[in-house]
Scaffold this motif. Structure first.
Motif, PDB file in Angstrom:
ATOM      1  N   THR A  77      57.750  -0.074  18.979  1.00 31.11           N
ATOM      2  CA  THR A  77      57.340   0.096  17.478  1.00 31.11           C
ATOM      3  C   THR A  77      55.385  -0.353  17.915  1.00 31.11           C
ATOM      4  OG1 THR A  77      56.971  -3.060  17.849  1.00 31.11           O
ATOM      5  CG2 THR A  77      59.115  -1.259  17.042  1.00 31.11           C
ATOM      6  N   PHE A  78      55.036  -0.169  19.299  1.00 27.45           N
ATOM      7  CA  PHE A  78      53.365  -0.385  19.707  1.00 27.45           C
ATOM      8  C   PHE A  78      53.215   0.917  19.789  1.00 27.45           C
ATOM      9  CE2 PHE A  78      55.196  -4.028  20.749  1.00 27.45           C
ATOM     10  CZ  PHE A  78      54.832  -5.575  19.455  1.00 27.45           C
ATOM     11  N   ASP A  79      51.719   1.277  19.244  1.00 30.56           N
ATOM     12  CA  ASP A  79      51.288   2.181  19.377  1.00 30.56           C
ATOM     13  C   ASP A  79      50.646   2.501  20.967  1.00 30.56           C
ATOM     14  OD1 ASP A  79      49.224   4.616  20.116  1.00 30.56           O
ATOM     15  OD2 ASP A  79      47.897   4.656  18.378  1.00 30.56           O
ATOM     16  N   ALA A  80      51.631   3.508  21.798  1.00 31.17           N
ATOM     17  CA  ALA A  80      51.285   3.465  23.332  1.00 31.17           C
ATOM     18  C   ALA A  80      49.661   3.473  23.900  1.00 31.17           C
ATOM     19  CB  ALA A  80      52.647   4.325  24.420  1.00 31.17           C
ATOM     20  N   GLU A  81      48.796   4.264  22.863  1.00 35.57           N
ATOM     21  CA  GLU A  81      47.450   4.730  23.429  1.00 35.57           C
ATOM     22  C   GLU A  81      46.555   3.282  22.848  1.00 35.57           C
ATOM     23  OE1 GLU A  81      46.355   7.078  25.202  1.00 35.57           O
ATOM     24  OE2 GLU A  81      49.331   7.669  25.511  1.00 35.57           O
ATOM     25  N   MET A  82      47.145   2.425  22.357  1.00 40.72           N
ATOM     26  CA  MET A  82      45.731   1.306  22.614  1.00 40.72           C
ATOM     27  C   MET A  82      45.939  -0.126  22.607  1.00 40.72           C
ATOM     28  SD  MET A  82      45.809   2.317  18.482  1.00 40.72           S
ATOM     29  CE  MET A  82      44.128   0.719  17.598  1.00 40.72           C
ATOM     30  N   VAL A  83      45.160  -0.862  22.853  1.00 41.80           N
ATOM     31  CA  VAL A  83      45.702  -2.183  23.370  1.00 41.80           C
ATOM     32  C   VAL A  83      45.856  -3.582  22.411  1.00 41.80           C
ATOM     33  CG1 VAL A  83      44.393  -3.844  24.126  1.00 41.80           C
ATOM     34  CG2 VAL A  83      43.789  -1.845  24.961  1.00 41.80           C
ATOM     35  N   HIS A  84      46.738  -4.178  22.424  1.00 41.14           N
ATOM     36  CA  HIS A  84      47.090  -4.664  21.068  1.00 41.14           C
ATOM     37  C   HIS A  84      46.918  -6.470  21.168  1.00 41.14           C
ATOM     38  CE1 HIS A  84      49.351  -1.435  19.165  1.00 41.14           C
ATOM     39  NE2 HIS A  84      49.917  -0.721  20.438  1.00 41.14           N
ATOM     40  N   MET A  87      33.422  -6.653  23.263  1.00 43.28           N
ATOM     41  CA  MET A  87      31.559  -5.473  23.675  1.00 43.28           C
ATOM     42  C   MET A  87      32.267  -4.581  24.856  1.00 43.28           C
ATOM     43  SD  MET A  87      28.791  -8.380  23.817  1.00 43.28           S
ATOM     44  CE  MET A  87      27.579  -7.211  24.114  1.00 43.28           C
ATOM     45  N   LEU A  88      32.885  -4.518  25.566  1.00 45.18           N
ATOM     46  CA  LEU A  88      33.772  -4.375  26.894  1.00 45.18           C
ATOM     47  C   LEU A  88      34.877  -2.856  26.341  1.00 45.18           C
ATOM     48  CD1 LEU A  88      35.229  -6.751  29.064  1.00 45.18           C
ATOM     49  CD2 LEU A  88      33.344  -5.271  29.604  1.00 45.18           C
ATOM     50  N   ALA A  89      35.740  -3.477  25.222  1.00 46.37           N
ATOM     51  CA  ALA A  89      36.002  -2.058  24.580  1.00 46.37           C
ATOM     52  C   ALA A  89      35.499  -1.195  24.204  1.00 46.37           C
ATOM     53  CB  ALA A  89      36.750  -3.037  23.073  1.00 46.37           C
ATOM     54  N   GLN A  90      34.149  -1.310  23.183  1.00 46.26           N
ATOM     55  CA  GLN A  90      33.236  -0.946  22.585  1.00 46.26           C
ATOM     56  C   GLN A  90      32.545   0.333  24.078  1.00 46.26           C
ATOM     57  OE1 GLN A  90      30.514  -3.987  20.791  1.00 46.26           O
ATOM     58  NE2 GLN A  90      31.973  -3.610  18.219  1.00 46.26           N
ATOM     59  N   HIS A  91      32.535  -0.264  24.381  1.00 54.32           N
ATOM     60  CA  HIS A  91      31.643   0.338  26.237  1.00 54.32           C
ATOM     61  C   HIS A  91      32.371   1.280  26.580  1.00 54.32           C
ATOM     62  CE1 HIS A  91      28.644   0.581  29.456  1.00 54.32           C
ATOM     63  NE2 HIS A  91      29.652   0.547  29.931  1.00 54.32           N
ATOM     64  N   PHE A  92      33.450   1.502  26.624  1.00 53.41           N
ATOM     65  CA  PHE A  92      34.678   2.054  27.614  1.00 53.41           C
ATOM     66  C   PHE A  92      35.604   2.795  26.541  1.00 53.41           C
ATOM     67  CE2 PHE A  92      33.906  -1.585  30.757  1.00 53.41           C
ATOM     68  CZ  PHE A  92      33.548  -0.829  31.696  1.00 53.41           C
ATOM     69  N   GLY A  93      35.213   2.515  25.236  1.00 53.50           N
ATOM     70  CA  GLY A  93      36.067   3.531  24.280  1.00 53.50           C
ATOM     71  C   GLY A  93      37.247   3.156  23.963  1.00 53.50           C
ATOM     72  N   ILE A  94      37.765   2.273  24.154  1.00 56.60           N
ATOM     73  CA  ILE A  94      39.165   1.358  23.545  1.00 56.60           C
ATOM     74  C   ILE A  94      39.870   0.538  22.857  1.00 56.60           C
ATOM     75  CG2 ILE A  94      40.337  -0.361  25.004  1.00 56.60           C
ATOM     76  CD1 ILE A  94      39.304  -0.679  27.462  1.00 56.60           C
ATOM     77  N   PRO A  95      40.240   1.662  22.191  1.00 55.24           N
ATOM     78  CA  PRO A  95      40.726   1.424  21.168  1.00 55.24           C
ATOM     79  C   PRO A  95      42.080   0.226  21.143  1.00 55.24           C
ATOM     80  CG  PRO A  95      42.482   3.025  21.633  1.00 55.24           C
ATOM     81  CD  PRO A  95      40.859   3.005  22.962  1.00 55.24           C
ATOM     82  N   VAL A  96      41.646  -0.864  19.995  1.00 56.79           N
ATOM     83  CA  VAL A  96      42.383  -1.965  20.172  1.00 56.79           C
ATOM     84  C   VAL A  96      42.817  -2.619  18.095  1.00 56.79           C
ATOM     85  CG1 VAL A  96      41.961  -4.616  19.885  1.00 56.79           C
ATOM     86  CG2 VAL A  96      40.113  -2.993  21.821  1.00 56.79           C
ATOM     87  N   SER A  97      43.999  -2.641  18.551  1.00 56.15           N
ATOM     88  CA  SER A  97      45.002  -2.782  17.528  1.00 56.15           C
ATOM     89  C   SER A  97      44.859  -4.434  17.255  1.00 56.15           C
ATOM     90  CB  SER A  97      45.816  -1.998  16.972  1.00 56.15           C
ATOM     91  OG  SER A  97      46.493  -2.667  15.922  1.00 56.15           O
ATOM     92  N   LYS A 130      43.857 -14.095  24.454  1.00 50.99           N
ATOM     93  CA  LYS A 130      45.372 -15.241  24.786  1.00 50.99           C
ATOM     94  C   LYS A 130      46.594 -14.304  25.364  1.00 50.99           C
ATOM     95  CE  LYS A 130      43.790 -19.351  23.933  1.00 50.99           C
ATOM     96  NZ  LYS A 130      43.008 -19.996  24.430  1.00 50.99           N
ATOM     97  N   PHE A 131      46.494 -12.779  24.905  1.00 47.35           N
ATOM     98  CA  PHE A 131      47.508 -11.990  24.752  1.00 47.35           C
ATOM     99  C   PHE A 131      46.882 -10.647  25.247  1.00 47.35           C
ATOM    100  CE2 PHE A 131      50.535  -9.316  23.252  1.00 47.35           C
ATOM    101  CZ  PHE A 131      51.465  -9.122  24.237  1.00 47.35           C
ATOM    102  N   ALA A 132      47.883  -9.988  25.704  1.00 45.53           N
ATOM    103  CA  ALA A 132      47.098  -8.229  25.294  1.00 45.53           C
ATOM    104  C   ALA A 132      48.517  -7.270  26.125  1.00 45.53           C
ATOM    105  CB  ALA A 132      45.883  -7.508  26.403  1.00 45.53           C
ATOM    106  N   PRO A 166      48.004   0.009  27.538  1.00 43.99           N
ATOM    107  CA  PRO A 166      48.618   0.916  28.552  1.00 43.99           C
ATOM    108  C   PRO A 166      47.418   0.808  30.042  1.00 43.99           C
ATOM    109  CG  PRO A 166      46.825   2.088  27.046  1.00 43.99           C
ATOM    110  CD  PRO A 166      46.985   0.588  26.385  1.00 43.99           C
ATOM    111  N   ARG A 167      48.490   1.461  30.681  1.00 42.83           N
ATOM    112  CA  ARG A 167      48.221   1.682  32.182  1.00 42.83           C
ATOM    113  C   ARG A 167      46.621   1.596  32.578  1.00 42.83           C
ATOM    114  NH1 ARG A 167      44.932   1.322  36.102  1.00 42.83           N
ATOM    115  NH2 ARG A 167      45.777   1.165  38.322  1.00 42.83           N
ATOM    116  N   LYS A 168      46.465   2.770  31.929  1.00 39.70           N
ATOM    117  CA  LYS A 168      44.359   3.527  31.557  1.00 39.70           C
ATOM    118  C   LYS A 168      43.953   2.869  31.471  1.00 39.70           C
ATOM    119  CE  LYS A 168      44.918   6.175  27.807  1.00 39.70           C
ATOM    120  NZ  LYS A 168      44.827   7.551  26.909  1.00 39.70           N
TER     121      LYS A 168
END
Length: 286
Positions: A163-170, A219-229, A183-185, A188-190
Motif C-alpha cells: 500500500t506504500f509507494d516503493a520509491e518514497m520514504v514514508h 534538509m538531507l532529503a532536499q539535499h539528496f533529492g529524496i521524495p518523502v510522504s 520516530k519511524f521511517a 527503499p534500500r537506495k
C-alpha cells in the motif's frame, strides 16, 4: 522481497514484551523480515542529559542480564516470524566529540546537547551494522528498510507493504518540529545511507543551520533529492517507557504496564478510536 527493521536503543529501554514483534514483524513475515537489533549495553555518562528525571529509574543489568534480555527480545522477533535476527551490542566508554556550534559567523546547528550526538550515533550505527552484514552476506537482498525505535509502542498493525509507494520514504506527519518526524521511517534500500547516516552528516557538514534531527532530516532529503510522504495517522506508534508509571493508574485501557511520555505524544498522531488507548496511559513524568 525482503524488508528490514533496524531497531536501535539502549538495551534497557527496549521492553521485553515489545509490540514491534506482533505489530510490525508479524504482519510482514511473508517478506522474509530480517531484524537488526543494535543495543547499547551500558548507559553512557552524559554530563547534561536530556530528560534526566525520565531515565533516573531506568533499570540496569549486569553483562549476563543484558545478554539474557537481548536473547529474550530476539526470540520474540523470531516467534513473530522474522527470518533472522542480527544482534549488535556496543558500549560508550568514551563519548563522541562535539563539533563547534558556529563556524565564524555561520551557525552550524543549534542543538548542543550531547544526547543529540548520541541520537545521531545510534542511527548511524544501526546503518553501519546493516551495511556490514550485507557485505558479509552477499546472498541477502534488501528491498525495503524500516527504521524503528526500539523503545516504540505499536497499538495497531503496520499497513501492508504494497500500500506504500516503493520509491518514497514514508514517515509520520505529526510532531515533526518543522522538519520530518524521526520516530519511524520506511524507505527503499537506495535511500538508506543518505537518510540514516546522521553522525556522518553531522561531522561532514553535509547540511548546516539546523537545530534538531527533524530539520536535519528535511534538509538531507532536499539535499539528496529524496521524495518523502508524510502520513497523518497511518503508523499507530509512539515513544514508550515501560519502566514508568502512568499519571492516573485508575484509567482503563492502554498497555498493562508502562506509559507514554507526554512530550512525545500527540492526539494528532492517532486515528479516531485509538486516542483513548494512549490517553489512558500518559506518564506522570514528561
Amino acid at each position: 522481497e525482503e524488508s528490514v527493521g533496524g531497531v536501535g536503543a539502549t538495551g534497557q529501554r527496549v521492553d521485553e514484551k515489545t509490540t514491534i514483534a506482533d505489530r510490525v514483524v508479524k504482519p510482514y513475515r511473508k517478506h522474509r523480515v530480517v531484524v537488526f537489533m543494535t543495543l547499547q549495553a551500558k548507559r553512557a555518562h552524559v554530563p547534561v542529559e536530556w530528560h534526566r528525571e525520565r531515565f533516573a529509574n531506568l533499570p540496569s543489568f549486569d553483562d549476563a542480564g543484558e545478554r539474557e534480555r537481548a536473547r529474550s527480545i530476539a526470540h520474540r522477533f523470531l516467534a513473530a516470524g522474522a527470518s533472522r535476527v542480527v544482534v549488535y551490542v556496543y558500549n560508550l566508554e568514551k563519548l563522541p566529540p562535539l563539533m563547534p556550534t558556529t563556524q565564524g559567523e555561520q551557525m552550524r546547528f543549534r542543538s548542543s546537547w550531547m544526547s543529540y550526538v548520541l541520537h545521531c550515533l545510534t542511527r548511524s550505527f544501526v546503518l553501519q551494522n546493516i551495511v556490514r552484514y550485507e557485505r558479509e552476506h552477499p546472498d541477502l537482498v534488501i528491498d525495503t528498510v524500516l527504521e524503528l525505535r526500539g523503545d516504540a509502542y505499536w497499538a495497531a498493525d503496520i499497513p501492508p507493504l504494497h500500500t506504500f509507494d516503493a520509491e518514497m520514504v514514508h514517515v509520520k506527519k505529526c510532531l515533526n518540529w518543522k522538519g520530518y518526524n524521526d520516530k519511524f521511517a520506511m524507505m527503499p534500500r537506495k535511500y538508506m545511507v543518505a537518510w540514516m547516516d546522521l553522525l556522518g552528516h553531522y561531522y561532514q557538514d553535509t547540511v548546516v543551520s539546523y537545530w534538531n534531527s527533524e530539520i536535519m532530516s528535511r534538509m538531507l532529503a532536499q539535499h539528496f533529492g529524496i521524495p518523502v510522504s508524510q502520513h497523518a495517522t497511518t503508523f499507530v506508534t509512539t515513544d514508550y517507557n515501560w519502566w514508568l508509571e502512568p499519571e492516573d493508574a485508575s484509567k482503563t485501557g492502554g498497555p498493562d504496564h508502562g506509559c507514554f511520555p507526554k512530550n512525545y505524544y500527540s492526539d494528532t498522531c492517532m486515528p479516531h478510536g485509538m486516542k483513548e488507548h494512549f490517553n489512558a496511559k500518559l506518564c506522570a513524568i514528561n
